[in-house]
Design a protein around this motif. Structure first.
Motif, PDB file in Angstrom:
ATOM      1  N   GLU A 392       0.826  -1.204   0.000  1.00 19.07           N
ATOM      2  CA  GLU A 392       0.000   0.000   0.000  1.00 19.07           C
ATOM      3  C   GLU A 392       0.861   1.254   0.000  1.00 19.07           C
ATOM      4  OE1 GLU A 392      -2.430  -0.487   3.412  1.00 19.07           O
ATOM      5  OE2 GLU A 392      -3.876  -1.810   2.430  1.00 19.07           O
ATOM      6  N   GLU A 393       1.971   1.239   0.784  1.00 19.10           N
ATOM      7  CA  GLU A 393       2.874   2.392   0.825  1.00 19.10           C
ATOM      8  C   GLU A 393       3.500   2.649  -0.544  1.00 19.10           C
ATOM      9  OE1 GLU A 393       5.686   1.391   3.823  1.00 19.10           O
ATOM     10  OE2 GLU A 393       4.362   1.929   5.511  1.00 19.10           O
ATOM     11  N   LEU A 394       3.934   1.574  -1.214  1.00 21.36           N
ATOM     12  CA  LEU A 394       4.565   1.728  -2.521  1.00 21.36           C
ATOM     13  C   LEU A 394       3.573   2.232  -3.563  1.00 21.36           C
ATOM     14  CD1 LEU A 394       6.792  -1.489  -2.602  1.00 21.36           C
ATOM     15  CD2 LEU A 394       7.590   0.877  -2.490  1.00 21.36           C
ATOM     16  N   GLU A 395       2.343   1.756  -3.509  1.00 16.91           N
ATOM     17  CA  GLU A 395       1.334   2.220  -4.472  1.00 16.91           C
ATOM     18  C   GLU A 395       1.005   3.690  -4.261  1.00 16.91           C
ATOM     19  OE1 GLU A 395      -1.770  -0.585  -3.748  1.00 16.91           O
ATOM     20  OE2 GLU A 395      -1.106  -1.966  -5.327  1.00 16.91           O
ATOM     21  N   MET A 396       0.934   4.112  -2.998  1.00 13.39           N
ATOM     22  CA  MET A 396       0.703   5.532  -2.717  1.00 13.39           C
ATOM     23  C   MET A 396       1.875   6.376  -3.211  1.00 13.39           C
ATOM     24  SD  MET A 396      -0.960   5.384   1.120  1.00 13.39           S
ATOM     25  CE  MET A 396      -0.909   7.150   1.268  1.00 13.39           C
ATOM     26  N   LYS A 397       3.104   5.880  -3.011  1.00 16.03           N
ATOM     27  CA  LYS A 397       4.287   6.598  -3.469  1.00 16.03           C
ATOM     28  C   LYS A 397       4.286   6.710  -4.993  1.00 16.03           C
ATOM     29  CE  LYS A 397       9.339   6.571  -3.251  1.00 16.03           C
ATOM     30  NZ  LYS A 397      10.548   5.859  -2.761  1.00 16.03           N
ATOM     31  N   ALA A 398       3.898   5.639  -5.678  1.00 13.01           N
ATOM     32  CA  ALA A 398       3.863   5.652  -7.140  1.00 13.01           C
ATOM     33  C   ALA A 398       2.854   6.687  -7.647  1.00 13.01           C
ATOM     34  CB  ALA A 398       3.520   4.266  -7.672  1.00 13.01           C
ATOM     35  N   ASP A 399       1.697   6.763  -6.999  1.00 12.00           N
ATOM     36  CA  ASP A 399       0.684   7.748  -7.394  1.00 12.00           C
ATOM     37  C   ASP A 399       1.203   9.172  -7.211  1.00 12.00           C
ATOM     38  OD1 ASP A 399      -1.065   5.740  -8.056  1.00 12.00           O
ATOM     39  OD2 ASP A 399      -2.118   5.760  -6.127  1.00 12.00           O
ATOM     40  N   GLU A 400       1.896   9.409  -6.095  1.00 10.29           N
ATOM     41  CA  GLU A 400       2.445  10.741  -5.830  1.00 10.29           C
ATOM     42  C   GLU A 400       3.525  11.095  -6.853  1.00 10.29           C
ATOM     43  OE1 GLU A 400       3.055  14.408  -4.204  1.00 10.29           O
ATOM     44  OE2 GLU A 400       1.437  12.982  -3.758  1.00 10.29           O
TER      45      GLU A 400
END
Length: 510
Positions: A392-400
Motif C-alpha cells: 500500500e505504501e509503494l502504491e501511494m508513493k507511485a501515485d504521488e
C-alpha cells in the motif's frame, strides 16, 4: 567542621520569597545538625531548573574552583537541576574540585546504593518537569481551542472580558485611522504628530515609532493568532477589513528595506551593492552651508567604518544613468534580438536537461519494480500483514510520483517564445521609472569606474502579475564618469557572460 554553601532556587514568578526562606531554613537546620559551617548562599529567583542558564548557579560553579568550601547544600536535588544530563556534568565539575553535593531533605547514603537512589531522584525530577510542561501545553491548547486569551500584554485595540479578547471600540477606531492614514501615504512621523495634536495617547504617552510600526504589522488585527506554529482564528476578533489590512501589509513589506525615505523616493535603494566590500549601497543626504539638501548613494560598509573607500555618487546621476542606459540598450532592435536569442538558448538547454523530471522518472521505475517484486511474492504465497502494508505504501508513493511527473512535464510544455521575450523588454522600457526598475533590474554592482547591471526576465508580460521563473541574463558595464547620451553607446559593453536560470519562484512573489 566542614564548610558549605547553600544553593536555593524557585521556578515561577507565581512563587514567592517564602519559597527561598523555607529552603534556607531547612538547609541551615541540616547544617546545624550535621556540624557544617555555612559560608555563603547562592540564590536564583524565578529561574527554571531545566537548564543551567542561571546567574548564581554559574557563579557557584566558578567559585567552586577556588576551593574555599567543601559542600553544596540544597533543599532537594531538583533545586540543583531538573536535567539529568546537566546534573551529571555539573556534579562532576563539583567533584573534580573536591566539592560534594548534598540534599537536606533526601537521605542519600554515601554508598553504592546511594548512587542508584540519586539516579532515581534525578530521573524523577526530570520526569516531573517534562510532565508539568506537557500539562501546561495541553492546558494552553485547550484554552486556545475555547477562544481564551493566554495572557500577556493585551494588543492595542482589544480588551479582555471573561478570558476572551473583545474589541475596544475607542482604541479600534484609532487603529483603523492609523491604517487608513498609512495606506493613503502618510508617513509614521506625521501620523504620530497628528494623534498627539488630537490628544490621542498610548498609556498616557504619545505613540512612539516602534509602537506604531508594531501596530502596522500586527497580524492579530486581521483575525489571525499564531502560537507554537499553529494558527487560530477564534482568539482575536477581526478588527480591520481585509482590503485595508492587506494593502498596509504590502506597503510594509515594500518599505521593509527602506525603498522610500521620509522626504523623497530613492528609486534604486535596495538594489545597489558595493563592488569592493559587498555591502548594500544606502541612501544618504546632507545639507550644505547654503542650506541646499544634497542626496546621494553611499556604501553601507564605508558608513560602518569597515575600511571601504567607495566614493559616494549623486542620487540623480546614478538613477538617470541606469534608466538612460537601459532605455537606450533596449530600444535597439539588434540588442533585443541578441538578448532574446541568448535567453532562448538558456531555456532550451534547461529544458533538455530535465534533471528533476529524470530523477522522478527513475524513482517511479524503481518503485514500480518494488511493487512487481511484492506481487510476485504474494503469488508465491508469501503474504503477511507487513507485506500488505508495504504494498500500500509503494502504491501511494507511485501515485504521488506520477502526479509530480505530470507537473514537471506541464512546466516543460509551457514554452516561452522569442517574440514574448522581446515584447516584455519593449513594454518594460515604456513604463514609469520606478516600474521600469522594479520590472527589469535585479541588482546593480557599483564601482568607482564602472557599473554592473543585472537585468531580469520573467515569463509574464504584466508587471502586476510577475509570478513565474526569473532569468538573470545580462550584465552591462560602463564608465560612471561618462553621462552624455552620445557617449553612452560607446561606453556600454555587453559582457559575454550569460547566467543560468534562477530559482523557480519569482523574487517579487516569493
Amino acid at each position: 567542621m566542614k564548610t558549605a554553601v547553600i544553593y536555593a532556587r524557585y521556578s515561577s514568578e507565581r512563587q514567592t520569597e517564602q519559597s527561598i526562606e523555607g529552603q534556607l531554613r531547612v538547609c541551615n537546620d541540616y547544617a546545624e545538625r550535621n556540624d557544617l559551617k555555612i559560608v555563603g548562599t547562592y540564590i536564583d529567583r524565578a529561574m527554571t531548573g531545566k537548564n543551567d542558564n542561571r546567574k548564581d548557579f554559574q557563579r557557584m560553579l566558578r567559585d567552586c574552583t577556588k576551593h574555599e568550601w567543601e559542600i553544596v547544600l540544597v533543599y532537594k536535588l531538583d533545586r540543583f537541576s531538573r536535567n539529568k544530563y546537566e546534573m551529571a556534568m555539573h556534579r562532576k565539575t563539583l567533584r573534580d574540585n573536591g566539592v560534594r553535593l548534598i540534599s537536606a531533605m533526601e537521605n542519600i547514603p554515601d554508598s553504592p546504593e546511594g548512587i542508584i537512589l540519586e539516579s532515581l531522584l534525578e530521573g524523577m525530577a526530570e520526569y516531573y518537569s517534562a510532565e508539568l510542561a506537557q500539562k501546561v501545553r495541553r492546558g494552553q491548547i485547550e484554552s486556545l481551542n475555547k477562544g481564551h486569551w493566554l495572557g500577556g500584554q493585551t494588543p492595542y485595540g482589544y480588551k479582555v472580558v471573561d478570558k476572551k479578547l473583545v474589541i475596544d471600540e475607542d482604541q479600534a477606531e484609532v487603529v483603523k485611522y492609523i491604517y487608513r492614514q498609512y495606506a493613503a501615504g502618510v508617513i509614521v512621523k506625521d501620523i504620530i504628530k497628528d494623534l498627539t495634536q488630537k490628544g490621542i495617547f498610548n498609556k498616557g504617552k504619545p505613540f512612539t515609532r516602534s509602537t506604531m510600526y508594531y501596530l502596522l504589522v500586527n497580524e492579530k488585527y486581521s483575525g489571525v493568532f499564531r502560537y507554537n506554529g499553529e494558527t487560530y482564528l477564534n482568539i482575536c476578533p477581526k478588527l480591520l477589513p481585509d482590503p485595508l489590512y492587506n494593502k498596509v501589509h504590502a506597503l510594509m513589506l515594500q518599505n521593509q528595506f527602506g525603498t522610500k525615505s521620509v522626504e523623497v523616493n530613492y528609486l534604486l535603494r535596495g538594489k545597489v551593492y558595493c563592488g569592493y566590500c559587498g555591502h548594500q549601497i544606502i541612501a544618504e543626504s546632507g545639507t550644505s552651508m547654503t542650506g541646499v539638501v544634497k542626496r546621494y548613494y553611499k556604501c553601507g560598509g564605508r558608513k560602518a567604518n569597515s575600511g571601504c573607500q567607495k566614493k559616494n555618487i549623486r542620487k540623480e546621476d546614478l538613477e538617470n544613468l541606469v534608466i538612460n542606459v537601459t532605455v537606450e540598450m533596449f530600444q535597439q532592435e539588434n540588442n533585443l534580438e541578441l538578448i532574446a536569442d541568448e535567453i532562448m538558448k538558456i531555456y532550451e538547454s534547461k529544458k533538455k536537461e530535465q534533471s528533476v523530471l529524470n530523477l522522478l522518472t527513475s524513482e517511479l521505475q524503481e518503485t514500480q519494480r518494488s511493487i512487481e517484486n511484492l506481487l510476485t511474492a504474494i503469488q508465491q504465497g508469501i503474504i503477511t500483514s507487513s507485506t500488505k502494508t508495504r504494498l500500500e505504501e509503494l502504491e501511494m508513493k507511485a501515485d504521488e510520483l506520477k502526479l509530480q511527473i505530470s507537473k514537471e512535464q506541464s512546466k516543460l510544455e509551457n514554452r516561452i517564445s522569442r517574440e514574448l521575450i522581446m515584447q516584455y523588454l519593449r513594454t518594460g522600457i515604456k513604463k514609469s521609472a520606478q516600474v521600469l526598475i522594479d520590472w527589469l533590474i535585479d541588482k546593480i554592482v557599483l564601482y568607482d569606474d564602472k557599473i554592473e547591471i543585472f537585468y531580469l526576465y520573467t515569463e509574464k508580460t504584466d508587471p502586476d502579475d510577475c509570478r513565474g521563473f526569473v532569468i538573470r541574463w545580462l550584465i552591462f558595464c560602463f564608465e560612471t564618469r561618462h553621462y552624455s547620451k552620445n557617449e553612452l553607446n560607446k561606453r556600454v559593453q555587453l559582457i559575454p557572460t550569460w547566467l543560468p536560470l534562477a530559482d523557480s519562484n519569482c523574487r517579487h512573489c516569493g
